[in-house]
Scaffold this active site. Sequence first.
Site, PDB file in Angstrom:
ATOM      1  N   ASN A  64      39.041 -33.763 -58.091  1.00  0.00           N
ATOM      2  CA  ASN A  64      38.166 -33.151 -59.096  1.00  0.00           C
ATOM      3  C   ASN A  64      38.057 -31.640 -58.996  1.00  0.00           C
ATOM      4  O   ASN A  64      37.863 -30.954 -59.997  1.00  0.00           O
ATOM      5  CB  ASN A  64      36.768 -33.778 -58.968  1.00  0.00           C
ATOM      6  N   TYR A  83      44.438 -21.219 -65.539  1.00  0.00           N
ATOM      7  CA  TYR A  83      43.717 -22.484 -65.439  1.00  0.00           C
ATOM      8  C   TYR A  83      44.381 -23.533 -66.327  1.00  0.00           C
ATOM      9  O   TYR A  83      44.620 -24.673 -65.903  1.00  0.00           O
ATOM     10  CB  TYR A  83      42.268 -22.262 -65.866  1.00  0.00           C
ATOM     11  N   THR A  98      27.107 -28.614 -67.261  1.00  0.00           N
ATOM     12  CA  THR A  98      26.804 -28.346 -65.863  1.00  0.00           C
ATOM     13  C   THR A  98      26.255 -26.925 -65.770  1.00  0.00           C
ATOM     14  O   THR A  98      26.483 -26.104 -66.672  1.00  0.00           O
ATOM     15  CB  THR A  98      28.062 -28.453 -64.980  1.00  0.00           C
TER      16      THR A  98
END
Length: 242
Positions: free
Chosen positions: A85, A150, A185
Amino acid sequence: MSSAIYPSLKGRTVLITGGGSGIGAGLVTGFVRQGAIVHFIDLADSVSATLEPGSATFHKCDLTDIPAVEKVIAGIGPVDILLNNAANDDRHRLEDVTEAYFDNRIAVNLKHLLFCAKAVVPGMKAKGGGAIINFGSISWHLGLPDLVLYETAKAGIEGMTRALARELGPDNIRVTTILPGNVKTPRQMKWYTPEGEQQIVDAQCLKGRIEPANVAALALFLASDDASLCTGHGYWIDAGWR
């Protein structure tokens, strides 16, 4: 949110990278609830305080330090379920990318996934199977700005999943990818104004905000024996944004 209980997860040894916060914390909480033996690797731990003492084991380790990661995994022993993760989506522009920054971003977002998988595979083979769940991202599918490295890494994760699923299938090791949309988040919220967040919700088919618990629910299914013939593919949880 009421969640299913999977009897096949009880007593299984689970390793979660990046489990200290965000989506990873949701994964830790979800697998603890299933009665799994949960270990997680991170540089900081903000989830243990929310759990019953001793219900999960935190290993402080820099995932870019591959020998250190291998030592941690060796100390845990055979792992039934690996959840790759951990990632970092710091924004960056092409003109600012140096060779050193490229190497660092690939190490942070791609390299450790392969080496964690490599480290757990012998134990999975000895136990007759296992599950590896890699975490991708909606970002490269949408071509979001200021994330070129990314997105490059996250695209590579989907290719790695396909390759590992083919290689490890004869040993009954399943390899899948979870592709989250925009998950609420604390880290993600720092990138968005209320107006920007609303634009994402407006683009989704379903208008709710995705929470770490929603992602964990999908991971629990893919890790369980109920998903015994699921491998080699990506599974979306984006509320229909893409």
